[in-house]
Design an enzyme around this catalytic site. Structure first.
Site, PDB file in Angstrom:
ATOM      1  N   GLU A   1      -4.569  -6.236  14.018  1.00 60.85           N
ATOM      2  CA  GLU A   1      -3.991  -5.245  14.718  1.00 60.85           C
ATOM      3  C   GLU A   1      -5.292  -4.514  14.306  1.00 60.85           C
ATOM      4  O   GLU A   1      -4.983  -2.974  14.572  1.00 60.85           O
ATOM      5  CB  GLU A   1      -3.622  -5.221  12.920  1.00 60.85           C
TER       6      GLU A   1
ATOM      7  N   LYS B   1       0.745  -0.865  -0.189  1.00 65.97           N
ATOM      8  CA  LYS B   1       0.188  -0.123  -0.403  1.00 65.97           C
ATOM      9  C   LYS B   1       0.574   0.851   0.092  1.00 65.97           C
ATOM     10  O   LYS B   1       0.901   2.142  -0.623  1.00 65.97           O
ATOM     11  CB  LYS B   1      -0.776   0.238   1.526  1.00 65.97           C
TER      12      LYS B   1
ATOM     13  N   LYS C   1       9.403  -0.386  14.232  1.00 71.10           N
ATOM     14  CA  LYS C   1       9.895  -0.644  12.339  1.00 71.10           C
ATOM     15  C   LYS C   1      10.772   0.408  12.331  1.00 71.10           C
ATOM     16  O   LYS C   1      11.914   0.311  11.848  1.00 71.10           O
ATOM     17  CB  LYS C   1       8.463   0.287  11.967  1.00 71.10           C
TER      18      LYS C   1
ATOM     19  N   ARG D   1      -4.978  -4.451   5.715  1.00 71.76           N
ATOM     20  CA  ARG D   1      -5.314  -5.435   6.098  1.00 71.76           C
ATOM     21  C   ARG D   1      -7.055  -5.699   5.817  1.00 71.76           C
ATOM     22  O   ARG D   1      -7.604  -6.767   6.013  1.00 71.76           O
ATOM     23  CB  ARG D   1      -5.927  -6.042   7.433  1.00 71.76           C
TER      24      ARG D   1
HETATM   25  O1  F6P Z   1       2.780  -4.402   9.559  1.00 71.36           O
HETATM   26  C1  F6P Z   1       2.063  -2.693   9.721  1.00 71.36           C
HETATM   27  C2  F6P Z   1       1.515  -2.997   7.950  1.00 71.36           C
HETATM   28  O2  F6P Z   1       1.583  -2.055   8.225  1.00 71.36           O
HETATM   29  C3  F6P Z   1       0.469  -4.013   7.899  1.00 71.36           C
HETATM   30  O3  F6P Z   1      -0.738  -2.810   8.386  1.00 71.36           O
HETATM   31  C4  F6P Z   1       0.023  -3.650   6.392  1.00 71.36           C
HETATM   32  O4  F6P Z   1      -0.526  -4.064   6.315  1.00 71.36           O
HETATM   33  C5  F6P Z   1       2.170  -4.132   6.158  1.00 71.36           C
HETATM   34  O5  F6P Z   1       2.683  -3.466   7.066  1.00 71.36           O
HETATM   35  C6  F6P Z   1       2.502  -3.649   4.604  1.00 71.36           C
HETATM   36  O6  F6P Z   1       2.644  -2.771   4.263  1.00 71.36           O
HETATM   37  P1  F6P Z   1       1.892  -1.766   3.125  1.00 71.36           P
HETATM   38  O7  F6P Z   1       1.162  -2.451   1.930  1.00 71.36           O
HETATM   39  O8  F6P Z   1       2.145  -0.723   3.005  1.00 71.36           O
HETATM   40  O9  F6P Z   1       3.642  -2.833   2.170  1.00 71.36           O
END
Ligand code: F6P
Length: 545
Positions: free
Chosen positions: A351, A205, A510, A266
């Site tokens: 989450e 995303k 993170k 999610r």
């Molecule tokens: O683990 C946290 C998170 O932000 C989740 O909410 C999300 O699904 C995942 O990381 C992946 O995020 P992205 O699709 O932005 O790579």
């Protein structure tokens, strides 16, 4: 509003007090027709709560609690595109991804259908063209393999669904998934694959997630071992909301499938993140999956609370968590192809609702999300069910099964059904000491030995579970099942007063990983790290020599 001051909360506490010392055996003796009273259906989907520790009063008070907590109003706010994700000031409109034109959903005064249909049509055509070989690599060859690189919400939904719906893939390309930044995930997955004939989907995303971007860069290098810089553009696709970053990464425009900030990670498997599913099962089946989601969305939106499956499932969860004080929830699908379903729901639930701060920034005064875990039955029976039956914790279970199997080994499915039924029965009703002893004596076991063994072979029972049954596993039934859990999580988030659509809790780790990574790469001094981390890193560095 302090939920503990509501009338229904107090009534539920009284119910709990009244039910103290009562066994599920007693509830069934009093009313052998509990199945009729506590089972609810939506077409071929059935939820049986009769083996939950509830009676009429509990259920009535739970429904009243939902009313007192404005579940209906909040649900309507979500469907009408209000910015209910307050900490990120975003609408929450994953329901618009599976809508039809009649639904007329809007975000910020603009119909969602325009943008959604556009992308959906593009990705349906793309997936069918990849499957048929119409879209090919730089040499005109079809793609034999597809690797989805993504993590969390950009992995779990697709990996779970592709697995669940493998009966519908009809010789499509082979789907693979890389999520972990552990290089072995990359190396094991790509082993034996031909870079020329492998399509790489980079699903993120944000298009900034370290794990995904690290794997994406490695994938690019892997493609370059067999293809030129200009040729690899045929083999790379991006699924993201960050179109600037996808461009910078070198993904050609027609291979970018966007989505919007009003779709949480999610909750994104019906958005472009679902492309691997469409590639695996084809556009027709993917539309069926969306139809299943929508079927549950409309049910959730319109059914009265006391007949509304996600509402009821959510309320039973509240009863287990806040009144019975049960900290975990085991999800056990009796379906090997749903073996990633518990992991998928784990992210969705934990989450979303694993929060201790309420929407208004105050501390929550009650327990929120349970620890969700599980694994496919019958395998689960032979690993952790001992604890479920005789351990010191009570673990509520959601048992899930399809009445019919899509395979030809009917006798296997009959055994699966038998186990599914047997486990919830054994958990609920147990086996008395008298019965245990009598059985052993009948089997000519020495009286002294039988007496000594009795406490070990005794099952107290009284362990609650919900049984979820549907006709068969199909794109439609899977979509409906997932949407039921999505809305269940929503209902619980409303009752617990948290924002189910942000995830600030994953940030700290993170950021720390980036700082520590800088030290490991030699860009920063180790002295910058926490005193607890420095010696650990030194130890690792010693062992790495
Ligand atoms: O683990 C946290 C998170 O932000 C989740 O909410 C999300 O699904 C995942 O990381 C992946 O995020 P992205 O699709 O932005 O790579």
């Amino acid at each position: 509003m302090n939920i503990k001051n509501t009338v229904s909360w107090e009534n539920l506490n009284n119910d709990l007090e009244r039910l103290k010392g009562v066994h599920l055996n007693d509830l069934f003796s009093k009313n052998p027709n509990r199945f009729t009273k506590f089972s609810f259906s939506k077409d071929d989907l059935h939820l049986d709560f009769s083996k939950e520790f509830i009676d009429n009063s509990v259920l009535d008070n739970l429904i009243k609690l939902a009313k007192e907590c404005d579940v209906e109003q909040q649900r309507d706010a979500m469907f009408s595109g209000e910015h209910i994700n307050n900490t990120e000031n975003r609408a929450v409109m994953h329901v618009a991804l599976r809508a039809n034109s009649k639904d007329a959903y809007e975000v910020d005064g603009k119909p969602t259908s325009d943008v959604v249909d556009n992308i959906l049509n593009k990705f349906m055509i793309f997936s069918d063209s990849i499957r048929s070989g119409k879209i090919s690599n730089a040499y005109g060859q079809s793609f034999t393999d597809i690797i989805n690189i993504g993590i969390g919400g950009s992995d779990l939904g697709p990996v779970m669904s592709v697995n669940a719906l493998s009966a519908f893939s009809n010789d499509g390309p082979n789907l693979h998934f890389i999520s972990n930044v552990d290089g072995n995930d990359f190396l094991d997955t790509t082993y034996g694959l031909d870079p020329k004939r492998t399509l790489i989907l980079i699903a993120s995303k944000t298009f900034t997630t370290i794990e995904t971007m690290t794997n994406a860069k490695t994938a690019k290098d892997w493609l370059l071992t067999e293809l030129t810089e200009s040729e690899i553009s045929h083999n790379m696709v991006a699924l993201s909301t960050n179109l600037k970053a996808t461009k910078e990464f070198g993904i050609k425009n027609e291979n970018v499938f966007g989505f919007w900030d009003w779709v949480g990670g999610r909750y994104s498997m019906c958005a472009s993140i679902g492309l691997p599913i469409a590639l695996s099962i084809g556009s027709k089946n993917f539309r069926e999956l969306l139809a299943g989601f929508r079927d549950m969305d409309i049910h959730f939106k319109t059914a009265p609370l006391d007949k509304n499956l996600p509402v009821l499932l959510g309320l039973i969860g509240v009863w287990r968590r806040n009144f019975m004080k049960l900290p975990t929830l085991a999800i056990i699908p009796y379906d090997q192809r749903l073996d990633r379903f518990p992991a998928y729901i784990q992210q969705m639930d934990m989450e979303s609702n694993g929060k201790s701060v309420a929407k208004d920034g105050s501390d929550v005064s009650i327990e929120t999300a349970p620890i969700v875990w599980g694994e496919a039955g019958t395998n689960a029976q032979h690993s952790f069910f001992q604890l479920l039956h005789q351990g010191t914790n009570i673990v509520p279970v959601d048992f899930i099964i399809a009445a019919k199997t899509t395979n030809k080994l009917i006798n296997h499915h009959e055994k699966l059904i038998a186990n599914f039924l047997a486990q919830s029965e054994a958990l609920a009703f147990g086996k008395t000491k008298d019965k245990v002893l009598a059985e052993m004596l009948k089997n000519n076991i020495d009286a002294e030995k039988a007496k000594n063994l009795t406490p070990h072979r005794h099952f107290k029972g009284n362990k609650p579970s919900t049984s979820i049954i549907y006709k068969e596993l199909s794109p439609f039934s899977l979509g409906r099942l997932i949407a039921m859990y999505e809305h269940k999580v929503f209902v619980q988030g409303i009752i617990w007063g948290v924002n189910s659509f942000d995830q600030w809790g994953v940030e700290l780790g993170k950021v720390a990983a980036v700082d520590i990574g800088n030290v490991i790469e030699g860009n920063e001094s180790i002295s910058k790290l926490h005193v607890a981390t420095q010696p650990l890193l030194k130890k690792i560095n010693e062992l790495r020599k």
